[in-house]
Motif scaffolding. Sequence first.
Motif, PDB file in Angstrom:
ATOM      1  N   ALA A  47     107.488  18.995  52.154  1.00  0.00           N
ATOM      2  CA  ALA A  47     107.274  18.597  53.550  1.00  0.00           C
ATOM      3  C   ALA A  47     107.709  17.155  53.788  1.00  0.00           C
ATOM      4  CB  ALA A  47     105.805  18.778  53.922  1.00  0.00           C
ATOM      5  N   ALA A  48     107.303  16.257  52.902  1.00  0.00           N
ATOM      6  CA  ALA A  48     107.642  14.841  53.072  1.00  0.00           C
ATOM      7  C   ALA A  48     109.147  14.615  52.953  1.00  0.00           C
ATOM      8  CB  ALA A  48     106.897  13.997  52.034  1.00  0.00           C
ATOM      9  N   MET A  49     109.777  15.260  51.982  1.00  0.00           N
ATOM     10  CA  MET A  49     111.209  15.098  51.772  1.00  0.00           C
ATOM     11  C   MET A  49     112.005  15.577  52.987  1.00  0.00           C
ATOM     12  SD  MET A  49     114.124  17.026  50.868  1.00  0.00           S
ATOM     13  CE  MET A  49     113.444  18.498  50.107  1.00  0.00           C
ATOM     14  N   MET A  50     111.617  16.715  53.543  1.00  0.00           N
ATOM     15  CA  MET A  50     112.349  17.262  54.679  1.00  0.00           C
ATOM     16  C   MET A  50     112.116  16.455  55.953  1.00  0.00           C
ATOM     17  SD  MET A  50     112.131  21.404  54.156  1.00  0.00           S
ATOM     18  CE  MET A  50     113.228  21.641  55.573  1.00  0.00           C
ATOM     19  N   ILE A  51     110.869  16.027  56.182  1.00  0.00           N
ATOM     20  CA  ILE A  51     110.570  15.233  57.377  1.00  0.00           C
ATOM     21  C   ILE A  51     111.278  13.884  57.309  1.00  0.00           C
ATOM     22  CG2 ILE A  51     108.728  14.014  58.620  1.00  0.00           C
ATOM     23  CD1 ILE A  51     106.879  16.353  57.851  1.00  0.00           C
ATOM     24  N   ALA A  52     111.236  13.246  56.137  1.00  0.00           N
ATOM     25  CA  ALA A  52     111.935  11.967  55.969  1.00  0.00           C
ATOM     26  C   ALA A  52     113.442  12.138  56.112  1.00  0.00           C
ATOM     27  CB  ALA A  52     111.607  11.369  54.599  1.00  0.00           C
ATOM     28  N   GLY A  53     113.943  13.337  55.831  1.00  0.00           N
ATOM     29  CA  GLY A  53     115.369  13.617  55.968  1.00  0.00           C
ATOM     30  C   GLY A  53     115.782  14.023  57.370  1.00  0.00           C
ATOM     31  N   GLY A  54     114.831  14.018  58.313  1.00  0.00           N
ATOM     32  CA  GLY A  54     115.163  14.295  59.708  1.00  0.00           C
ATOM     33  C   GLY A  54     114.978  15.731  60.154  1.00  0.00           C
ATOM     34  N   LEU A 112     105.900   8.347  54.943  1.00  0.00           N
ATOM     35  CA  LEU A 112     106.203   8.995  56.220  1.00  0.00           C
ATOM     36  C   LEU A 112     105.771   8.138  57.403  1.00  0.00           C
ATOM     37  CD1 LEU A 112     105.181  12.700  55.455  1.00  0.00           C
ATOM     38  CD2 LEU A 112     107.484  11.752  55.596  1.00  0.00           C
ATOM     39  N   LEU A 113     105.531   6.852  57.170  1.00  0.00           N
ATOM     40  CA  LEU A 113     105.120   5.952  58.249  1.00  0.00           C
ATOM     41  C   LEU A 113     106.230   5.881  59.306  1.00  0.00           C
ATOM     42  CD1 LEU A 113     103.520   3.059  56.179  1.00  0.00           C
ATOM     43  CD2 LEU A 113     102.334   4.739  57.607  1.00  0.00           C
ATOM     44  N   GLY A 114     105.851   6.087  60.548  1.00  0.00           N
ATOM     45  CA  GLY A 114     106.820   6.043  61.637  1.00  0.00           C
ATOM     46  C   GLY A 114     107.518   7.357  61.899  1.00  0.00           C
ATOM     47  N   GLU A 115     107.299   8.356  61.034  1.00  0.00           N
ATOM     48  CA  GLU A 115     107.925   9.670  61.217  1.00  0.00           C
ATOM     49  C   GLU A 115     107.013  10.570  62.055  1.00  0.00           C
ATOM     50  OE1 GLU A 115     110.882  10.402  60.224  1.00  0.00           O
ATOM     51  OE2 GLU A 115     111.349   8.916  58.673  1.00  0.00           O
ATOM     52  N   ASP A 116     107.639  11.386  62.890  1.00  0.00           N
ATOM     53  CA  ASP A 116     106.874  12.379  63.640  1.00  0.00           C
ATOM     54  C   ASP A 116     106.529  13.554  62.728  1.00  0.00           C
ATOM     55  OD1 ASP A 116     106.838  11.037  66.076  1.00  0.00           O
ATOM     56  OD2 ASP A 116     108.789  11.846  66.677  1.00  0.00           O
ATOM     57  N   THR A 117     105.263  13.944  62.717  1.00  0.00           N
ATOM     58  CA  THR A 117     104.808  15.073  61.906  1.00  0.00           C
ATOM     59  C   THR A 117     104.082  16.075  62.792  1.00  0.00           C
ATOM     60  OG1 THR A 117     102.612  14.174  61.382  1.00  0.00           O
ATOM     61  CG2 THR A 117     104.466  13.449  60.001  1.00  0.00           C
ATOM     62  N   LEU A 118     103.680  17.187  62.188  1.00  0.00           N
ATOM     63  CA  LEU A 118     102.922  18.189  62.943  1.00  0.00           C
ATOM     64  C   LEU A 118     101.606  17.637  63.462  1.00  0.00           C
ATOM     65  CD1 LEU A 118     103.168  21.628  61.067  1.00  0.00           C
ATOM     66  CD2 LEU A 118     104.082  21.029  63.312  1.00  0.00           C
ATOM     67  N   LEU A 119     101.066  16.627  62.768  1.00  0.00           N
ATOM     68  CA  LEU A 119      99.746  16.101  63.121  1.00  0.00           C
ATOM     69  C   LEU A 119      99.823  14.834  63.951  1.00  0.00           C
ATOM     70  CD1 LEU A 119      97.986  16.657  59.673  1.00  0.00           C
ATOM     71  CD2 LEU A 119      98.084  18.190  61.642  1.00  0.00           C
ATOM     72  N   THR A 120     101.035  14.394  64.300  1.00  0.00           N
ATOM     73  CA  THR A 120     101.184  13.202  65.132  1.00  0.00           C
ATOM     74  C   THR A 120     100.619  13.477  66.520  1.00  0.00           C
ATOM     75  OG1 THR A 120     103.187  12.549  63.937  1.00  0.00           O
ATOM     76  CG2 THR A 120     102.816  11.536  66.085  1.00  0.00           C
ATOM     77  N   LEU A 189     100.365  19.699  54.743  1.00  0.00           N
ATOM     78  CA  LEU A 189      99.589  19.136  55.857  1.00  0.00           C
ATOM     79  C   LEU A 189      98.905  17.836  55.451  1.00  0.00           C
ATOM     80  CD1 LEU A 189      98.008  22.410  57.292  1.00  0.00           C
ATOM     81  CD2 LEU A 189      99.838  21.039  58.315  1.00  0.00           C
ATOM     82  N   ILE A 190      98.387  17.773  54.224  1.00  0.00           N
ATOM     83  CA  ILE A 190      97.739  16.551  53.751  1.00  0.00           C
ATOM     84  C   ILE A 190      98.748  15.411  53.670  1.00  0.00           C
ATOM     85  CG2 ILE A 190      96.662  15.460  51.736  1.00  0.00           C
ATOM     86  CD1 ILE A 190      94.707  17.137  53.279  1.00  0.00           C
ATOM     87  N   ALA A 191      99.964  15.700  53.203  1.00  0.00           N
ATOM     88  CA  ALA A 191     101.004  14.678  53.139  1.00  0.00           C
ATOM     89  C   ALA A 191     101.304  14.135  54.529  1.00  0.00           C
ATOM     90  CB  ALA A 191     102.268  15.252  52.498  1.00  0.00           C
ATOM     91  N   GLN A 192     101.332  15.004  55.520  1.00  0.00           N
ATOM     92  CA  GLN A 192     101.587  14.562  56.895  1.00  0.00           C
ATOM     93  C   GLN A 192     100.390  13.800  57.464  1.00  0.00           C
ATOM     94  OE1 GLN A 192     103.648  17.677  59.386  1.00  0.00           O
ATOM     95  NE2 GLN A 192     103.494  18.874  57.482  1.00  0.00           N
ATOM     96  N   TYR A 193      99.199  14.198  57.063  1.00  0.00           N
ATOM     97  CA  TYR A 193      97.986  13.522  57.541  1.00  0.00           C
ATOM     98  C   TYR A 193      97.886  12.100  57.006  1.00  0.00           C
ATOM     99  CZ  TYR A 193      92.979  12.565  58.170  1.00  0.00           C
ATOM    100  OH  TYR A 193      91.776  11.975  58.506  1.00  0.00           O
ATOM    101  N   ALA A 195     100.392  10.402  55.706  1.00  0.00           N
ATOM    102  CA  ALA A 195     101.689   9.747  55.935  1.00  0.00           C
ATOM    103  C   ALA A 195     102.413   9.355  54.652  1.00  0.00           C
ATOM    104  CB  ALA A 195     101.529   8.521  56.841  1.00  0.00           C
ATOM    105  N   PHE A 196     102.205  10.098  53.590  1.00  0.00           N
ATOM    106  CA  PHE A 196     102.995   9.918  52.370  1.00  0.00           C
ATOM    107  C   PHE A 196     102.714  11.073  51.420  1.00  0.00           C
ATOM    108  CE2 PHE A 196      98.945   8.034  51.191  1.00  0.00           C
ATOM    109  CZ  PHE A 196      98.771   8.428  49.859  1.00  0.00           C
ATOM    110  N   ALA A 197     103.660  11.259  50.517  1.00  0.00           N
ATOM    111  CA  ALA A 197     103.476  12.213  49.427  1.00  0.00           C
ATOM    112  C   ALA A 197     103.779  11.505  48.126  1.00  0.00           C
ATOM    113  CB  ALA A 197     104.408  13.413  49.599  1.00  0.00           C
ATOM    114  N   GLU A 198     102.969  11.791  47.108  1.00  0.00           N
ATOM    115  CA  GLU A 198     103.206  11.186  45.799  1.00  0.00           C
ATOM    116  C   GLU A 198     103.067  12.238  44.716  1.00  0.00           C
ATOM    117  OE1 GLU A 198     100.409   8.194  44.828  1.00  0.00           O
ATOM    118  OE2 GLU A 198      98.659   9.353  45.423  1.00  0.00           O
ATOM    119  N   ILE A 199     103.674  11.961  43.585  1.00  0.00           N
ATOM    120  CA  ILE A 199     103.782  12.953  42.530  1.00  0.00           C
ATOM    121  C   ILE A 199     102.432  13.329  41.939  1.00  0.00           C
ATOM    122  CG2 ILE A 199     104.105  11.280  40.663  1.00  0.00           C
ATOM    123  CD1 ILE A 199     105.912  14.677  41.121  1.00  0.00           C
ATOM    124  N   THR A 200     101.432  12.460  42.054  1.00  0.00           N
ATOM    125  CA  THR A 200     100.115  12.746  41.457  1.00  0.00           C
ATOM    126  C   THR A 200      99.096  13.246  42.473  1.00  0.00           C
ATOM    127  OG1 THR A 200      99.425  10.433  41.757  1.00  0.00           O
ATOM    128  CG2 THR A 200     100.462  11.003  39.657  1.00  0.00           C
TER     129      THR A 200
END
Length: 300
Positions: A47-54, A112-120, A189-193, A195-200
């Motif tokens: 989710a984070a990769m695709m949203i950050a990619g536009g 994902l700061l500044g990116e529009d997400t489903l939860l924005t 959804l948590i990544a969008q909530y 505003a970031f995704a991390e490997i751990t």
Amino acid sequence: MLSALTGSIELGLLYAIMALGVYITFRILNFPDLTVDGSFTTGGGIAAMMIAGGHSPLLATIVAFLGGLVAGALTGVLHTKGKVNALLSGILMMIALYSINLRIMGKANIPLLGEDTLLTNVPILWVMPFVILAVKFALDWFFRTDLGLALRATGDNPRMIRSFGVNTDTTTIVGLSLSNGMVALAGGLIAQYQAFAEITMGVGMIVIGLASVIIGEAIFGSRTVMRATLAVVLGAIVYRLVVALALRVGLQPTDMKLMTALIVIVALTLPKVRGSFKQKALVRKRTAQLQTKLPQGGEG
């Protein structure tokens, strides 16, 4: 205090989807699936990769769900076709997903700061309850279908359901796939909530999911599937509230994993301890009754 309470309920609603996924493997299939720790990150990373990619946040969330479906299906194939132990197949897939997730994300953290997400700009407290109820009722409906009933029977008595001509390999793969799809959806959804995704981000998710399931069943009961799924949703919210309360009274954030593990341990062992005490009390009662009747029998 109010903001912390609101945040805990919001997180509980989002994690409820993950808890429902864990419920499918833990209670329905009776399968100890550790893939969850990896597939949660898979969902968040995709989710984070695709949203950050536009890409569209909705499309990113759907693809995150599909990524979880694939991960769960692979675990199922490894177990059913590869004849690998259930616990070991989940562990192997979880380990493999760490590298796969790094490949997907390209780096350990995607902001994902500044990116529009489903939860924005979405009032989560008003919208998510309807989403969660829709997911819950969809699961309830699925478990009443022929495939859903076969899946439930696979967890209860696989030998019996095979005698009726049901392919338990297929039902196991379907159950694991659906479970991890829901877990990955929650991760997205948590990544969008946050505003970031991390490997751990998926570390310990299986324990959190189990805590939600066990707390919900202990408080709200689980006599029917419809009641159990509702209990799992409410259990996820209660768990987040307990975590917030623990932080308020002075526990460190680093202690949360330990607290979660202790909650699961207590919830798992308490019914057995209680049953043991009841059994001993019943034995003492019957022994006392026999002792009072023996003299009467002797007089006769």
